[in-house]
Design an enzyme around this catalytic site. Structure first.
Site, PDB file in Angstrom:
ATOM      1  NE  ARG A 180       1.400  -2.711  58.046  1.00 21.25           N
ATOM      2  CZ  ARG A 180       0.566  -3.139  57.125  1.00 21.25           C
ATOM      3  NH1 ARG A 180      -0.700  -2.654  57.230  1.00 21.25           N
ATOM      4  NH2 ARG A 180       0.549  -3.850  56.077  1.00 21.25           N
ATOM      5  NE  ARG A 232      -0.528  -7.379  57.882  1.00 21.37           N
ATOM      6  CZ  ARG A 232      -1.155  -7.987  56.739  1.00 21.37           C
ATOM      7  NH1 ARG A 232      -2.110  -7.404  56.209  1.00 21.37           N
ATOM      8  NH2 ARG A 232      -0.427  -9.166  56.202  1.00 21.37           N
ATOM      9  CG  ASP A 265      -3.839  -4.008  56.690  1.00 23.99           C
ATOM     10  OD1 ASP A 265      -3.291  -3.006  56.035  1.00 23.99           O
ATOM     11  OD2 ASP A 265      -4.145  -4.872  56.323  1.00 23.99           O
ATOM     12  CG  ASP A 292      -6.992  -2.677  53.935  1.00 22.42           C
ATOM     13  OD1 ASP A 292      -5.921  -1.978  53.327  1.00 22.42           O
ATOM     14  OD2 ASP A 292      -6.630  -3.791  54.579  1.00 22.42           O
TER      15      ASP A 292
END
Length: 162
Positions: free
Chosen positions: A87, A98, A101, A103
């Site tokens: 990343r 990317r 990712d 989260d």
């Protein structure tokens, strides 16, 4: 063997639009090294948000059961998985392409707001690519901040979960 009652339940959203067919499963495997992957959603193809001139994303969510604290998950687990998968953060284009990712969207039943993070993630109510995979994992989960279930939120996007 650790007591399952002492394990934290971490709902993590995943997205990739660079070699996503390889990076999403690799991220799930790496996350499994920090605990147990209790559930994995289907993979959804979505249009990019914020910067349209890039490939579509593949999105999913996992439920990680771990003894790690929220600080550990945010400060060590997520960055180490993202780094392992190459990343690169472009400060000039935070919505750019990317490899991966990750989260943290939900942590147990926590309602937390800090300078850098808010849980439950407000994007759950904003974006179907966040709400729908989470609802697939645990449709009856009720957000402590709104009292609304993940299935109810996903239903607002026209998807019935659970």
């Amino acid at each position: 063997m650790p007591d399952p009652a002492t394990r934290n339940r971490v709902f993590i959203c995943l997205g990739s639009n660079i070699d996503a067919e390889r990076n999403l499963p690799a991220a799930v495997r790496l996350l499994g090294g920090f605990g147990t992957i209790a559930a994995t959603s289907s993979v959804y193809e979505t249009l990019p948000v914020g910067f349209a001139d890039q490939a579509n994303f593949l999105n999913a969510a996992v439920l990680l059961e771990t003894e790690r604290s929220l600080d550990d998950v945010l400060g060590e687990v997520v960055p180490s998985v993202e780094q392992a998968l190459g990343r690169v953060r472009d400060p000039g284009n935070p919505n750019g392409p990317r490899t991966i990712d990750l989260d943290v969207a939900l942590f147990n039943d926590a309602a937390i707001r800090t300078e850098r993070h808010e849980l439950p993630d407000p994007d759950i109510a904003r974006y179907p690519f966040v709400a729908i995979p989470l609802a697939e994992l645990q449709p009856g989960y009720v957000l402590p901040t709104t009292g609304e279930s993940l299935a109810g939120i996903a239903g607002r996007f026209g998807i019935q979960a659970g």
